[in-house]
Write a protein that holds these residues in place. Structure first.
Motif, PDB file in Angstrom:
ATOM      1  N   VAL A 193       0.835  -1.211   0.000  1.00 45.69           N
ATOM      2  CA  VAL A 193       0.000   0.000   0.000  1.00 45.69           C
ATOM      3  C   VAL A 193       0.864   1.254   0.000  1.00 45.69           C
ATOM      4  O   VAL A 193       0.610   2.211  -0.743  1.00 45.69           O
ATOM      5  CB  VAL A 193      -0.959  -0.013   1.213  1.00 45.69           C
ATOM      6  N   ILE A 194       1.900   1.252   0.820  1.00 49.61           N
ATOM      7  CA  ILE A 194       2.802   2.413   0.886  1.00 49.61           C
ATOM      8  C   ILE A 194       3.423   2.678  -0.479  1.00 49.61           C
ATOM      9  O   ILE A 194       3.434   3.814  -0.971  1.00 49.61           O
ATOM     10  CB  ILE A 194       3.897   2.182   1.951  1.00 49.61           C
ATOM     11  N   LEU A 195       3.929   1.632  -1.127  1.00 48.98           N
ATOM     12  CA  LEU A 195       4.588   1.813  -2.428  1.00 48.98           C
ATOM     13  C   LEU A 195       3.580   2.180  -3.513  1.00 48.98           C
ATOM     14  O   LEU A 195       3.914   2.900  -4.458  1.00 48.98           O
ATOM     15  CB  LEU A 195       5.374   0.553  -2.791  1.00 48.98           C
ATOM     16  N   LYS A 196       2.346   1.716  -3.363  1.00 45.25           N
ATOM     17  CA  LYS A 196       1.288   2.129  -4.302  1.00 45.25           C
ATOM     18  C   LYS A 196       1.022   3.636  -4.170  1.00 45.25           C
ATOM     19  O   LYS A 196       0.915   4.345  -5.177  1.00 45.25           O
ATOM     20  CB  LYS A 196       0.008   1.337  -4.028  1.00 45.25           C
ATOM     21  N   ILE A 197       0.940   4.108  -2.932  1.00 40.53           N
ATOM     22  CA  ILE A 197       0.698   5.540  -2.690  1.00 40.53           C
ATOM     23  C   ILE A 197       1.863   6.366  -3.226  1.00 40.53           C
ATOM     24  O   ILE A 197       1.665   7.396  -3.877  1.00 40.53           O
ATOM     25  CB  ILE A 197       0.472   5.807  -1.188  1.00 40.53           C
ATOM     26  N   ARG A 202      -1.860  10.401  -7.385  1.00 42.38           N
ATOM     27  CA  ARG A 202      -2.616  11.133  -6.382  1.00 42.38           C
ATOM     28  C   ARG A 202      -1.838  11.128  -5.071  1.00 42.38           C
ATOM     29  O   ARG A 202      -1.395  10.092  -4.599  1.00 42.38           O
ATOM     30  CB  ARG A 202      -3.952  10.400  -6.196  1.00 42.38           C
ATOM     31  N   TRP A 203      -1.652  12.305  -4.492  1.00 45.89           N
ATOM     32  CA  TRP A 203      -1.005  12.436  -3.181  1.00 45.89           C
ATOM     33  C   TRP A 203      -1.842  13.414  -2.363  1.00 45.89           C
ATOM     34  O   TRP A 203      -1.942  14.581  -2.703  1.00 45.89           O
ATOM     35  CB  TRP A 203       0.433  12.940  -3.320  1.00 45.89           C
ATOM     36  N   VAL A 204      -2.471  12.906  -1.326  1.00 48.51           N
ATOM     37  CA  VAL A 204      -3.306  13.763  -0.471  1.00 48.51           C
ATOM     38  C   VAL A 204      -2.786  13.635   0.952  1.00 48.51           C
ATOM     39  O   VAL A 204      -2.930  12.583   1.591  1.00 48.51           O
ATOM     40  CB  VAL A 204      -4.794  13.344  -0.529  1.00 48.51           C
ATOM     41  N   VAL A 266      -7.111   1.770  -2.775  1.00 53.12           N
ATOM     42  CA  VAL A 266      -6.416   0.648  -2.148  1.00 53.12           C
ATOM     43  C   VAL A 266      -7.390  -0.515  -1.912  1.00 53.12           C
ATOM     44  O   VAL A 266      -8.496  -0.307  -1.419  1.00 53.12           O
ATOM     45  CB  VAL A 266      -5.805   1.104  -0.794  1.00 53.12           C
ATOM     46  N   ALA A 267      -6.973  -1.714  -2.253  1.00 45.22           N
ATOM     47  CA  ALA A 267      -7.735  -2.914  -1.910  1.00 45.22           C
ATOM     48  C   ALA A 267      -7.172  -3.472  -0.604  1.00 45.22           C
ATOM     49  O   ALA A 267      -5.958  -3.627  -0.469  1.00 45.22           O
ATOM     50  CB  ALA A 267      -7.609  -3.952  -3.017  1.00 45.22           C
ATOM     51  N   VAL A 268      -8.042  -3.739   0.345  1.00 44.94           N
ATOM     52  CA  VAL A 268      -7.593  -4.222   1.656  1.00 44.94           C
ATOM     53  C   VAL A 268      -7.900  -5.716   1.780  1.00 44.94           C
ATOM     54  O   VAL A 268      -9.072  -6.107   1.826  1.00 44.94           O
ATOM     55  CB  VAL A 268      -8.280  -3.432   2.800  1.00 44.94           C
ATOM     56  N   PRO A 269      -6.881  -6.558   1.843  1.00 46.26           N
ATOM     57  CA  PRO A 269      -7.124  -8.008   1.934  1.00 46.26           C
ATOM     58  C   PRO A 269      -7.753  -8.403   3.276  1.00 46.26           C
ATOM     59  O   PRO A 269      -7.552  -7.731   4.286  1.00 46.26           O
ATOM     60  CB  PRO A 269      -5.715  -8.614   1.811  1.00 46.26           C
TER      61      PRO A 269
END
Length: 282
Positions: A193-197, A202-204, A266-269
């Motif tokens: 998730v961190i590397l996806k962000i 998009r950066w918020v 983000v998809a959360v498993p």
């Protein structure tokens, strides 16, 4: 992009390092206490200035929750003052920061999943210093994302999953707390998730929550580990009162992940699938 990652040999840092090979256009600099001791603020600033990263992933922390109760000054330097130093540098140099925080900033008395706007009110020293770290980032006005997470485990390092496997292998019966509710976080999922962000269009800036989906107790978690590992051990649920520790733990710290899902896609498993993935890996 040049990315400085603190806490390199920790659970999250190790997972980021494993995934970093997929990002060949980036330069990753991994530092741990040997290269950048977070209790030495002069060294923290010096290492950051020499590395001159575009982004800092602040994954290093003092995480010995019970020991923290008797090492108040040291914990504050690592979890608060070092974070403030990173945030101030990021602000002054117009760089980005992703900082990892914790469910322990909350009181733990809620009965519904905790949103990012929920008031913080830590019940132990570790949680208090992590909250002060968050506050320092916000007051610095750095271009920062804070991700609160909970119950982290990984194939790397020491954690609840590995401890349970060892105890259940050695003993016929164990006792596990059944009245603390939340959801575990597979550090591999958090690293993704961190590397996806980091690589998103998009950066918020702001605070976000991430753990795996589901709502369980530590007892439920232990039972699932036993099932998936086919271990033969009786697990007895006990109350927090029956297992006193130096630091109090939140009784309810389930995090609401709506904001991170909606903002970054983000998809959360689900927690049990992630646990299964980790167990296959080890």
């Amino acid at each position: 992009m040049k990315i400085l990652v603190t806490g390199a040999s920790g659970q999250l840092g190790s997972e980021i390092k494993e995934l970093s090979v997929n990002y060949t256009d980036d330069t990753f600099i991994f530092v741990d206490r040997g290269e950048m001791a977070l209790d030495d603020l002069t060294q923290v600033l010096s290492v950051i200035e020499n590395a001159n990263p575009d982004l800092i992933i602040s994954g290093g922390a003092y995480t010995a929750v019970d020991k923290a109760e008797s090492e108040v000054e040291l914990v504050d330097i690592i979890n608060h003052q070092a974070v403030a130093t990173m945030a101030e540098w990021a602000k002054q140099n117009n760089r980005k920061l992703i900082h990892i925080s914790t469910d322990y900033v909350f009181q733990g008395t809620s009965s519904t999943p905790l949103k990012e706007t929920e008031p913080t009110n830590p019940i132990n020293i570790y949680g208090l210093t992590k909250q002060k770290g968050e506050d320092a980032i916000i007051s610095s006005d750095a271009d920062a994302i804070i991700i609160r997470t909970a119950w982290v485990y990984s194939s790397y390092g020491a954690n609840f999953v590995k401890t349970m496997i060892r105890l259940m292998t050695d003993r016929e019966e164990i006792s596990v707390i059944g009245d603390q509710i939340g959801s575990p976080t597979y550090a591999h999922d958090l690293a993704q998730v961190i590397l996806k962000i980091v690589h998103s269009d998009r950066w918020v800036k702001g605070i976000y929550h991430f753990s795996n989906e589901g709502e369980i107790s530590w007892y439920d978690f232990a039972v699932a580990i036993r099932e998936l590992k086919n271990l033969d051990c009786n697990i007895k649920p006990i109350t927090s009162a029956e297992y006193p520790t130096a630091a109090k733990r939140p009784s309810y710290s389930l995090l609401d992940k709506t904001k991170i899902k909606q903002t970054f896609g983000v998809a959360v498993p689900e927690w049990k699938q992630s646990l299964s993935n980790m167990l296959e890996k080890i």
